[in-house]
Design an enzyme around this catalytic site. Structure first.
Site, PDB file in Angstrom:
ATOM      1  CG  HIS A 215      -0.410   0.250   2.506  1.00 53.22           C
ATOM      2  ND1 HIS A 215      -0.218  -0.739   3.439  1.00 53.22           N
ATOM      3  CD2 HIS A 215       0.016   1.396   3.106  1.00 53.22           C
ATOM      4  CE1 HIS A 215       0.281  -0.225   4.538  1.00 53.22           C
ATOM      5  NE2 HIS A 215       0.444   1.076   4.372  1.00 53.22           N
TER       6      HIS A 215
ATOM      7  CG  ASP B 264      -0.031  -4.183   2.882  1.00 54.79           C
ATOM      8  OD1 ASP B 264       0.157  -3.580   1.820  1.00 54.79           O
ATOM      9  OD2 ASP B 264      -0.136  -3.615   3.984  1.00 54.79           O
TER      10      ASP B 264
ATOM     11  CB  SER C  76       3.182   1.768   6.036  1.00 50.80           C
ATOM     12  OG  SER C  76       1.921   1.833   6.630  1.00 50.80           O
TER      13      SER C  76
END
Length: 482
Positions: A218, A251, A329
């Site tokens: 992402h 992911d 992230s």
């Protein structure tokens, strides 16, 4: 109904928020990327760092539809220029021509009453010798300056200097948080993405000495088809990156930079982690690169499914209370030996308790275990895509009883895929799966996450309830690439 590997009943999915953020409670998660609501801060410019300014967070822009948010523009404080190096000026030098015999000659020879000059020929001769000596001295000085490394931060080559560990690596005890952080941070990078639907930042870390960088899907998905990805090292040096492979379901993504001199982080074994183990999270929350936070492993095997519909990820997550915020992230979660045991990927938030559609750290963060990272990243590097394990059934999402029920046949779509692992093991429509590898299954997402945590070809044991009788069945997981 949903197939265990990917398909979901659209009626069960919550409506998509116009800002592409999701309302979730503590059992759900929210992605984080660039600094929600704060003008992202850049690595300090050499030689004097800029002061940090606090600001409100905007929505993070950087993800596939499940994560996308309003973009940041240069007018909001984004600096799209490169790192500013500096070239110190060489010190001024004056060439001196001296006559070593002048003093002795003056002391032994009596000066005449009228002193004569050297004449035009002498003037020209002296000027020529001075120019020759000055040129020779300047050449030698320039060569000495060019061959030295005394100008830190000045990049005269195509790659620039390699980041070095901080002082904590030597001034603090081995195994301390300070020592581990000092050694690890040069291998953790900030990832900047420029794409049509917005710019943003995330984190990543160096996998090997071939230029591979690991991060979340992402973080870079918005630039997958058209966009620019820049990797920023801890010393401020920047290099462009390309996507080697990415996978929505796990992911995960792998980038490639044109550098082979970066120090990789060692990969640890997440299967050896236990609840209560101390951990260290490293990344660039809110654009603040090289940020280090600490905590413990709060729980293991948390079924986490961030995202929506086709962009949903399935993570058999490590839960931690180490502070994780938007921008972390893709950064590593380290054990106390400095090994990567997970990739920080999501945070939980309380619905309605957020600023600008995003929340900050509330002590509930989730990381993708390194055991899964190792399998998937290897596949992405070799083939550019990941293979997902399946058992070949459709699950009934409306079932409210104990366990997870296999759906009934509907039209031309069988609930149990012919010749699939479940069919070969004797499972039928309507059977209830109560446990996977001894772990109780409470909902369809938990079963999907548990299956996807295994490698293709693994033999697994399911506990199945039929007609009030429970039995264990074994099956070999098949693979499929979405």
């Amino acid at each position: 109904m949903t197939e265990d590997s990917a398909r979901h009943d659209e009626a069960e999915q919550p409506p998509v928020d116009p800002d592409h953020t999701q309302e979730v409670d503590l059992s759900r998660t929210q992605e984080f990327g660039p600094p929600p609501g704060q003008t992202p801060l850049l690595p300090p410019q050499e030689p004097t760092p800029e002061p940090v300014r606090a600001a409100a967070w905007p929505d993070h822009p950087l993800a596939a539809p499940a994560y996308a948010a309003p973009s940041h523009s240069d007018s909001q404080g984004w600096n799209t220029g490169g790192h500013a190096g500096y070239a110190p000026q060489a010190p001024e030098h004056t060439a001196y021509a001296t006559n070593p015999y002048a003093a002795s000659a003056a002391s032994s020879v009596r000066a005449p009453l009228a002193k004569r000059g050297p004449g035009w020929f002498g003037v020209f001769l002296i000027a020529g010798l001075a120019a020759l000596l000055a040129g020779l001295g300047g050449g030698l000085l320039g060569g000495w300056l060019g061959s030295s490394d005394r100008f830190d931060g000045f990049d005269s080559g195509s790659t620039g200097p390699t980041p070095e560990p901080g002082p904590g690596a030597t001034t603090r005890p081995e195994g301390s948080v300070a020592s581990i952080a000092a050694k690890a941070t040069p291998s953790v990078v900030t990832i900047r993405v420029e794409a049509a639907d917005g710019d943003g930042t995330g984190s990543g870390w160096v996998l090997d000495d071939k230029g591979h960088i690991v991060t979340n899907n992402h973080v870079v998905s918005s630039a997958a088809t058209k966009g620019k990805i820049t990797v920023v090292l801890t010393n401020g040096k920047q290099t462009s990156a390309t996507i080697v492979g990415r996978d929505v379901s796990y992911d995960l993504a792998v980038l490639k930079v044109d550098r082979t001199d970066l120090a990789p982080l060692p990969l640890g074994d997440s299967n050896a982690v236990v609840v209560g183990d101390p951990v260290i999270a490293v990344g660039a929350p809110l654009g603040l690169e090289s940020t280090v936070t600490t905590g413990i492993v709060s729980a293991l095997n948390r079924p986490v499914t961030p995202g929506e519909a086709d962009d949903q990820s399935f993570i058999n997550a490590i839960q931690t209370d180490a502070a994780i915020n938007p921008g972390n992230s893709g950064g590593p979660l380290l054990d106390m030996q400095g090994r990567v045991i997970g990739i920080n990927s999501a945070i939980a938030r309380v619905a309605g308790n957020a600023i600008g559609g995003q929340s900050g750290n509330i002590g509930v963060g989730f990381a993708i275990p390194s055991a899964q990272v190792k399998i998937t990243v290897d596949q992405l590097i070799r083939t550019g895509k990941a293979e997902h394990p399946i058992i070949g059934v459709l699950l009934d999402r409306e079932y409210q009883g104990e366990g997870v029920r296999i759906a009934t046949d509907s039209g031309d779509t069988p609930a149990v895929t012919p010749d699939g692992p479940a069919a070969k093991a004797g499972l039928k429509a309507g059977d209830v799966i109560t446990a996977f590898e001894g772990r109780p299954m409470v909902d369809p997402d938990a079963l999907v996450v548990a299956i996807r945590s295994k490698a293709v070809g693994s033999t697994v044991t399911l506990t199945v309830l039929r007609d009030g009788k429970s039995r264990d069945v074994k099956m070999v997981l098949q693979g499929r690439s979405d």
